[in-house]
Design a protein around this motif. Sequence first.
Motif, short mmCIF file in Angstrom:
data_model
loop_
_atom_site.label_atom_id
_atom_site.label_comp_id
_atom_site.label_asym_id
_atom_site.label_seq_id
_atom_site.Cartn_x
_atom_site.Cartn_y
_atom_site.Cartn_z
N TRP A 213 1.27 6.68 -6.62
CA TRP A 213 0.69 7.17 -5.38
C TRP A 213 0.35 6.04 -4.42
O TRP A 213 0.36 6.23 -3.20
N SER A 214 0.08 4.85 -4.96
CA SER A 214 -0.23 3.70 -4.10
C SER A 214 0.98 3.29 -3.26
O SER A 214 0.81 2.72 -2.17
N ILE A 215 2.18 3.57 -3.75
CA ILE A 215 3.37 3.28 -2.93
C ILE A 215 3.37 4.18 -1.71
O ILE A 215 3.75 3.77 -0.61
N ASN A 216 2.93 5.43 -1.87
CA ASN A 216 2.85 6.36 -0.74
C ASN A 216 1.75 5.99 0.24
O ASN A 216 1.90 6.20 1.44
N MET A 221 0.34 1.25 4.64
CA MET A 221 -0.83 0.96 5.46
C MET A 221 -1.07 -0.54 5.61
O MET A 221 -1.37 -1.01 6.72
N ILE A 222 -0.98 -1.30 4.52
CA ILE A 222 -1.25 -2.73 4.59
C ILE A 222 -0.12 -3.49 3.89
O ILE A 222 0.60 -2.92 3.08
N GLY A 223 0.04 -4.76 4.24
CA GLY A 223 1.06 -5.58 3.61
C GLY A 223 2.03 -6.17 4.62
O GLY A 223 1.87 -6.02 5.83
N ASP A 224 3.03 -6.87 4.11
CA ASP A 224 4.01 -7.55 4.96
C ASP A 224 5.15 -6.61 5.34
O ASP A 224 5.56 -5.75 4.57
N ARG A 225 5.70 -6.84 6.53
CA ARG A 225 6.83 -6.06 7.01
C ARG A 225 7.92 -7.00 7.54
O ARG A 225 8.14 -7.12 8.75
N PRO A 226 8.60 -7.72 6.63
CA PRO A 226 9.61 -8.69 7.08
C PRO A 226 10.87 -8.06 7.66
O PRO A 226 11.61 -8.73 8.37
N TRP A 227 11.12 -6.78 7.36
CA TRP A 227 12.35 -6.12 7.81
C TRP A 227 12.02 -4.96 8.73
O TRP A 227 11.02 -4.27 8.56
N ASP A 228 12.88 -4.76 9.72
CA ASP A 228 12.73 -3.62 10.62
C ASP A 228 13.16 -2.37 9.88
O ASP A 228 14.30 -2.26 9.43
N ASN A 235 5.45 -4.42 2.16
CA ASN A 235 5.50 -5.04 0.83
C ASN A 235 4.07 -5.38 0.41
O ASN A 235 3.32 -5.99 1.18
N VAL A 236 3.71 -4.99 -0.81
CA VAL A 236 2.37 -5.30 -1.35
C VAL A 236 2.59 -5.96 -2.71
O VAL A 236 2.78 -5.28 -3.72
N TRP A 237 2.56 -7.30 -2.73
CA TRP A 237 2.95 -8.03 -3.95
C TRP A 237 2.06 -7.78 -5.16
O TRP A 237 2.56 -7.82 -6.29
N PRO A 238 0.74 -7.55 -5.03
CA PRO A 238 -0.06 -7.35 -6.26
C PRO A 238 0.38 -6.15 -7.09
O PRO A 238 0.05 -6.08 -8.28
N LEU A 239 1.10 -5.22 -6.49
CA LEU A 239 1.54 -4.03 -7.23
C LEU A 239 2.93 -4.19 -7.85
O LEU A 239 3.42 -3.26 -8.49
N ALA A 240 3.56 -5.34 -7.68
CA ALA A 240 4.97 -5.49 -8.06
C ALA A 240 5.22 -5.24 -9.54
O ALA A 240 6.19 -4.57 -9.91
N ILE A 241 4.37 -5.79 -10.42
CA ILE A 241 4.60 -5.63 -11.86
C ILE A 241 4.31 -4.20 -12.29
O ILE A 241 5.14 -3.54 -12.94
#
Length: 302
Positions: A213-216, A221-228, A235-241
């Motif tokens: 659900w955090s992906i939704n 809402m927060i994080g990096d947006r390197p791509w259009d 992108n939210v790196w702490p959730l990657a694993i």
Amino acid sequence: MAKPLLAARRPAGQAALVYGFTLLPMLALVAAVPLAWGWGLSWLDVGLAVGFYFLSGLGVTAGFHRLFTHRSFKARRGLRSGLAVAGSLAMQGDVITWVADHRRHHAFTDKAGDPHSPWLYGTTPAALAKGFFHSHLGWLFARDCTNAERFAPDLLADADVARISRLFPLWTVISLLAPALIGGFATLSWWGALTAFFWAGLVRVAVLHHVTWSINSICHMIGDRPWDAPGRATNVWPLAILSMGESWHNLHHADPTCARHGIGRGQVDMTARLIRVFEQLGWAHSVRWPTPRRIARLTARD
């Protein structure tokens, strides 16, 4: 004539099951901290919880998401069925409903029609708080159902997937009782079965629910947006694993059919690694990897 966005309203009994599948694991998660304080948790419980977490989680990420929703790769019949069953063990709904909801999300990302956008109520603090709850959890309790005939006709026509989808109640029972059976036989005790049921069943499901659900919510809402990309996926790196690579969500929305979401240095994508193994074993083929030409078609943000 275009098929309607929504199907018939969810029956009251089915709605009650959604509440049960969602709230009971959450209550177990709330109870987990005091239970773990000095008793009620063994290394067997930890091992079973981790094992079933990644089994069911990778079933969702590699199966429900990258294979069935976006066709990022093709798989042999046995692997397709195995991934459909493994994803069903996550207790996030049957595979066809899950895919229909997610395809609808991509069709209307962060706009009216998106089943779980956090941006549907405005940008004031109160509206964002309401949007966060809706995107994280609240949308699950809506009585309206996404029309699978419009968004997942290919899966409705797939006899194997349709059969596995209909058997979702069975996979739910197996998901909760299999850890208990293993724990009980391994310890030869009812207590071992009970603690395994609690930790590797209920708590494991609750943690995986909230990560998904955090992906939704968080990853829109927060994080990096390197791509259009359409909408506000980040992108939210702490959730990657814990998300097995799904939290590299900005690239995913920029290139939804790509089999790898984390393409930058250090962007761990466990699901992509698994798909690579399937490919090397000959179980998967036609994998849509992020080649230089494919990446060049994307637009980087300033």
